[in-house]
Design a protein around this motif. Structure first.
Motif, PDB file in Angstrom:
ATOM      1  N   ARG A  58       0.830  -1.205   0.000  1.00 53.96           N
ATOM      2  CA  ARG A  58       0.000   0.000   0.000  1.00 53.96           C
ATOM      3  C   ARG A  58       0.867   1.258   0.000  1.00 53.96           C
ATOM      4  NH1 ARG A  58      -2.976  -3.022   4.151  1.00 53.96           N
ATOM      5  NH2 ARG A  58      -4.806  -3.992   3.164  1.00 53.96           N
ATOM      6  N   THR A  59       1.986   1.225   0.731  1.00 56.07           N
ATOM      7  CA  THR A  59       2.901   2.374   0.746  1.00 56.07           C
ATOM      8  C   THR A  59       3.491   2.604  -0.630  1.00 56.07           C
ATOM      9  OG1 THR A  59       3.468   1.968   3.052  1.00 56.07           O
ATOM     10  CG2 THR A  59       5.007   3.327   1.769  1.00 56.07           C
ATOM     11  N   TRP A  60       3.933   1.523  -1.288  1.00 52.56           N
ATOM     12  CA  TRP A  60       4.476   1.640  -2.652  1.00 52.56           C
ATOM     13  C   TRP A  60       3.426   2.192  -3.610  1.00 52.56           C
ATOM     14  CZ3 TRP A  60       2.554  -0.826  -6.967  1.00 52.56           C
ATOM     15  CH2 TRP A  60       3.298  -0.669  -8.138  1.00 52.56           C
ATOM     16  N   GLN A  61       2.164   1.700  -3.466  1.00 56.24           N
ATOM     17  CA  GLN A  61       1.114   2.135  -4.366  1.00 56.24           C
ATOM     18  C   GLN A  61       0.799   3.613  -4.191  1.00 56.24           C
ATOM     19  OE1 GLN A  61      -2.798   0.282  -3.874  1.00 56.24           O
ATOM     20  NE2 GLN A  61      -2.825  -0.058  -6.105  1.00 56.24           N
ATOM     21  N   ARG A  62       0.805   4.068  -2.930  1.00 59.94           N
ATOM     22  CA  ARG A  62       0.556   5.494  -2.695  1.00 59.94           C
ATOM     23  C   ARG A  62       1.658   6.340  -3.297  1.00 59.94           C
ATOM     24  NH1 ARG A  62      -1.191   3.667   2.454  1.00 59.94           N
ATOM     25  NH2 ARG A  62       0.860   4.155   3.326  1.00 59.94           N
ATOM     26  N   THR A  63       2.914   5.873  -3.208  1.00 54.85           N
ATOM     27  CA  THR A  63       4.041   6.608  -3.771  1.00 54.85           C
ATOM     28  C   THR A  63       3.943   6.685  -5.293  1.00 54.85           C
ATOM     29  OG1 THR A  63       5.451   5.876  -1.968  1.00 54.85           O
ATOM     30  CG2 THR A  63       6.565   6.708  -3.932  1.00 54.85           C
ATOM     31  N   ALA A  64       3.595   5.554  -5.917  1.00 56.64           N
ATOM     32  CA  ALA A  64       3.444   5.537  -7.376  1.00 56.64           C
ATOM     33  C   ALA A  64       2.307   6.433  -7.812  1.00 56.64           C
ATOM     34  CB  ALA A  64       3.212   4.099  -7.854  1.00 56.64           C
ATOM     35  N   ASP A  65       1.191   6.377  -7.085  1.00 55.38           N
ATOM     36  CA  ASP A  65       0.056   7.228  -7.434  1.00 55.38           C
ATOM     37  C   ASP A  65       0.393   8.697  -7.287  1.00 55.38           C
ATOM     38  OD1 ASP A  65      -1.409   4.992  -7.964  1.00 55.38           O
ATOM     39  OD2 ASP A  65      -2.526   4.992  -6.061  1.00 55.38           O
ATOM     40  N   ALA A  66       1.184   9.022  -6.276  1.00 58.18           N
ATOM     41  CA  ALA A  66       1.561  10.421  -6.074  1.00 58.18           C
ATOM     42  C   ALA A  66       2.415  10.925  -7.223  1.00 58.18           C
ATOM     43  CB  ALA A  66       2.318  10.569  -4.752  1.00 58.18           C
ATOM     44  N   ALA A  67       3.273  10.044  -7.749  1.00 60.37           N
ATOM     45  CA  ALA A  67       4.102  10.456  -8.893  1.00 60.37           C
ATOM     46  C   ALA A  67       3.252  10.719 -10.120  1.00 60.37           C
ATOM     47  CB  ALA A  67       5.143   9.368  -9.202  1.00 60.37           C
ATOM     48  N   ASP A  68       2.151   9.972 -10.259  1.00 55.77           N
ATOM     49  CA  ASP A  68       1.274  10.157 -11.413  1.00 55.77           C
ATOM     50  C   ASP A  68       0.211  11.216 -11.184  1.00 55.77           C
ATOM     51  OD1 ASP A  68       2.569   8.249 -12.874  1.00 55.77           O
ATOM     52  OD2 ASP A  68       1.255   6.615 -12.213  1.00 55.77           O
ATOM     53  N   GLU A  69       0.061  11.694  -9.929  1.00 55.24           N
ATOM     54  CA  GLU A  69      -0.986  12.643  -9.589  1.00 55.24           C
ATOM     55  C   GLU A  69      -0.383  13.842  -8.869  1.00 55.24           C
ATOM     56  OE1 GLU A  69      -3.595  10.366  -7.198  1.00 55.24           O
ATOM     57  OE2 GLU A  69      -4.105   8.935  -8.765  1.00 55.24           O
ATOM     58  N   PRO A  70       0.344  14.694  -9.595  1.00 54.44           N
ATOM     59  CA  PRO A  70       1.043  15.796  -8.938  1.00 54.44           C
ATOM     60  C   PRO A  70       0.144  16.957  -8.560  1.00 54.44           C
ATOM     61  CG  PRO A  70       1.398  15.858 -11.302  1.00 54.44           C
ATOM     62  CD  PRO A  70       0.612  14.629 -11.024  1.00 54.44           C
ATOM     63  N   GLY A  71      -1.095  16.968  -9.008  1.00 52.25           N
ATOM     64  CA  GLY A  71      -1.963  18.099  -8.732  1.00 52.25           C
ATOM     65  C   GLY A  71      -2.322  18.205  -7.263  1.00 52.25           C
ATOM     66  N   PRO A  72      -2.639  19.405  -6.773  1.00 46.71           N
ATOM     67  CA  PRO A  72      -2.941  19.610  -5.358  1.00 46.71           C
ATOM     68  C   PRO A  72      -4.166  18.839  -4.914  1.00 46.71           C
ATOM     69  CG  PRO A  72      -3.511  21.557  -6.680  1.00 46.71           C
ATOM     70  CD  PRO A  72      -2.723  20.656  -7.556  1.00 46.71           C
ATOM     71  N   ALA A  73      -5.087  18.586  -5.826  1.00 41.18           N
ATOM     72  CA  ALA A  73      -6.286  17.845  -5.456  1.00 41.18           C
ATOM     73  C   ALA A  73      -6.072  16.338  -5.534  1.00 41.18           C
ATOM     74  CB  ALA A  73      -7.449  18.237  -6.361  1.00 41.18           C
ATOM     75  N   GLY A  74      -4.887  15.937  -5.945  1.00 38.82           N
ATOM     76  CA  GLY A  74      -4.575  14.515  -6.018  1.00 38.82           C
ATOM     77  C   GLY A  74      -5.242  13.806  -7.172  1.00 38.82           C
ATOM     78  N   ARG A  75      -5.725  14.553  -8.173  1.00 39.93           N
ATOM     79  CA  ARG A  75      -6.379  13.917  -9.306  1.00 39.93           C
ATOM     80  C   ARG A  75      -5.363  13.538 -10.369  1.00 39.93           C
ATOM     81  NH1 ARG A  75     -11.074  17.614 -11.374  1.00 39.93           N
ATOM     82  NH2 ARG A  75      -9.361  19.114 -11.376  1.00 39.93           N
ATOM     83  N   ARG A  76      -5.583  12.453 -11.025  1.00 39.66           N
ATOM     84  CA  ARG A  76      -4.659  11.968 -12.044  1.00 39.66           C
ATOM     85  C   ARG A  76      -4.706  12.883 -13.263  1.00 39.66           C
ATOM     86  NH1 ARG A  76      -2.216   7.125 -12.992  1.00 39.66           N
ATOM     87  NH2 ARG A  76      -1.717   6.613 -15.140  1.00 39.66           N
ATOM     88  N   ASP A  77      -3.522  13.263 -13.791  1.00 36.54           N
ATOM     89  CA  ASP A  77      -3.423  14.117 -14.964  1.00 36.54           C
ATOM     90  C   ASP A  77      -2.650  13.377 -16.046  1.00 36.54           C
ATOM     91  OD1 ASP A  77      -3.222  16.015 -16.870  1.00 36.54           O
ATOM     92  OD2 ASP A  77      -2.057  17.445 -15.693  1.00 36.54           O
ATOM     93  N   PRO A  78      -3.328  12.679 -16.957  1.00 33.79           N
ATOM     94  CA  PRO A  78      -2.620  11.876 -17.964  1.00 33.79           C
ATOM     95  C   PRO A  78      -1.875  12.718 -18.977  1.00 33.79           C
ATOM     96  CG  PRO A  78      -4.963  11.930 -18.446  1.00 33.79           C
ATOM     97  CD  PRO A  78      -4.790  12.605 -17.116  1.00 33.79           C
ATOM     98  N   PHE A  79      -2.118  14.038 -19.032  1.00 36.75           N
ATOM     99  CA  PHE A  79      -1.477  14.889 -20.026  1.00 36.75           C
ATOM    100  C   PHE A  79      -0.289  15.672 -19.476  1.00 36.75           C
ATOM    101  CE2 PHE A  79      -5.988  14.546 -21.184  1.00 36.75           C
ATOM    102  CZ  PHE A  79      -5.846  13.879 -22.387  1.00 36.75           C
ATOM    103  N   ALA A  80       0.017  15.472 -18.170  1.00 36.19           N
ATOM    104  CA  ALA A  80       1.085  16.281 -17.561  1.00 36.19           C
ATOM    105  C   ALA A  80       2.419  16.041 -18.245  1.00 36.19           C
ATOM    106  CB  ALA A  80       1.176  15.981 -16.072  1.00 36.19           C
ATOM    107  N   SER A  81       2.781  14.752 -18.480  1.00 35.71           N
ATOM    108  CA  SER A  81       4.060  14.442 -19.105  1.00 35.71           C
ATOM    109  C   SER A  81       4.119  14.993 -20.520  1.00 35.71           C
ATOM    110  CB  SER A  81       4.282  12.931 -19.107  1.00 35.71           C
ATOM    111  OG  SER A  81       5.464  12.586 -19.783  1.00 35.71           O
ATOM    112  N   ARG A  82       3.016  14.853 -21.255  1.00 40.14           N
ATOM    113  CA  ARG A  82       2.973  15.346 -22.626  1.00 40.14           C
ATOM    114  C   ARG A  82       3.119  16.864 -22.672  1.00 40.14           C
ATOM    115  NH1 ARG A  82       4.226  14.650 -27.716  1.00 40.14           N
ATOM    116  NH2 ARG A  82       2.642  15.291 -29.208  1.00 40.14           N
TER     117      ARG A  82
END
Length: 312
Positions: free
Chosen positions: A16-40
């Motif tokens: 669960r700790t690893w999953q939260r860390t991975a999700d945080a890397a993919d969800e940098p927004g303050p609201a914690g929402r996933r942004d699939p276009f951030a890298s692009r």
């Protein structure tokens, strides 16, 4: 054997700790929402900065984005008929494509990227140059596709140590991308010929040494090769393209020097009437190159010219 409930609980907690860390890397927004276009978005921003700083063109495709810079075509005639008489040279009608790369390291393993490819070719007696730049590693597919489109199937690549480094690394990148490696008719690596002809009178076989010792080229405020990977990595980290301007100029000169070296070889050694003017050591090296191709009459003629020059 029954599972240890405590061990299972610890492993679930670690997961669960690893999953939260991975999700945080993919969800940098303050609201914690996933942004699939951030890298692009980041890649396009880097591409725009590159294009603006280098006066290049940002090209976006369905595979990604890259930057294309084109220099001004310049007169640079090469006597292809004379060049073709020298060892290892392609037929006089074969198109030549000069190629040089800048990379993130000195190895050819999978962790090394090509971030800049300089290309040069002749249109009549004018030498035309372009450069392709990788704005971010995620855009590599578009970058490689653009390079493949610039390599004619009937062309010979012209490089300097390209057989040992530049081309094998590009082959690795195409294979990592699961893309077809560009086909070409042959590969002329000028480093072995330079070593055979000129090692007796130049300190080393680096291209810059060849420029100063043979071609009369003097670089001003040129970036040193070992600095180049760090400059690109700084660009990826900080987004400032200013330090890459020197790298682009360095690469453009490398490609132009390949063309000048071909012209020098054709003029000084492709014209047999000028052999008596050449240093005997150069002709001895040329004779060895002829002998490797079993062109024994040419090798003997070369040695006769060398002995005549030495006696004079």
């Amino acid at each position: 054997m029954s599972a240890d409930p405590g061990l299972l609980a610890r492993r679930l907690a670690s997961f669960r700790t690893w999953q939260r860390t991975a999700d945080a890397a993919d969800e940098p927004g303050p609201a914690g929402r996933r942004d699939p276009f951030a890298s692009r978005s980041r890649s396009l921003e880097l591409a725009e900065r590159l294009a603006s700083t280098l006066d290049g063109e940002l090209i976006a495709t369905s595979d990604g984005a890259f930057v294309r810079c084109e220099g001004r075509a310049a007169p640079l005639p090469v006597d292809r008929r004379r060049l073709a008489t020298l060892p290892g040279q392609p037929h006089e009608t074969a198109p030549l494509l000069c190629l040089d790369t800048e990379t993130t390291g000195l190895g050819t393993a999978t962790g090394t990227y090509v971030f800049l490819v300089g290309l040069g070719w002749w249109e009549a007696d004018r030498f035309r140059q372009i450069q392709l730049l990788l704005p971010d590693q995620s855009e590599e597919r578009a970058f490689l596709a653009a390079l493949a489109a610039q390599v004619p199937r009937n062309a010979w690549l012209v490089t300097y140590n390209g057989r040992g480094f530049d081309w094998p690394l590009l082959v690795t990148r195409y294979r990592m991308d699961r893309s077809a490696v560009p086909s070409h008719a042959g590969h002329l690596d000028l480093l072995p010929l330079v070593r055979r002809l000129f090692r007796h009178r130049i300190g080393d076989a680096r291209l810059r040494t060849v420029e100063t010792s043979l071609l009369g080229v003097r670089r001003v405020a040129d970036v040193e090769g070992p600095e180049i990977p760090g400059r690109y990595l700084s660009f990826l980290r900080d987004g400032s393209a200013d330090l890459l301007a020197d790298v682009v100029r360095h690469n453009a000169q490398d490609v132009r020097s390949l063309a000048v070296l071909l012209a020098h070889l054709a003029e000084r050694y492709g014209d047999r009437r000028r052999w008596p003017e050449a240093p005997p050591g150069d002709l001895a090296g040329l004779a060895r190159a002829f002998r490797r191709e079993e062109r024994l009459t040419d090798a003997l003629d070369c040695l006769d010219a060398a002995l005549g020059g030495a006696e004079a």
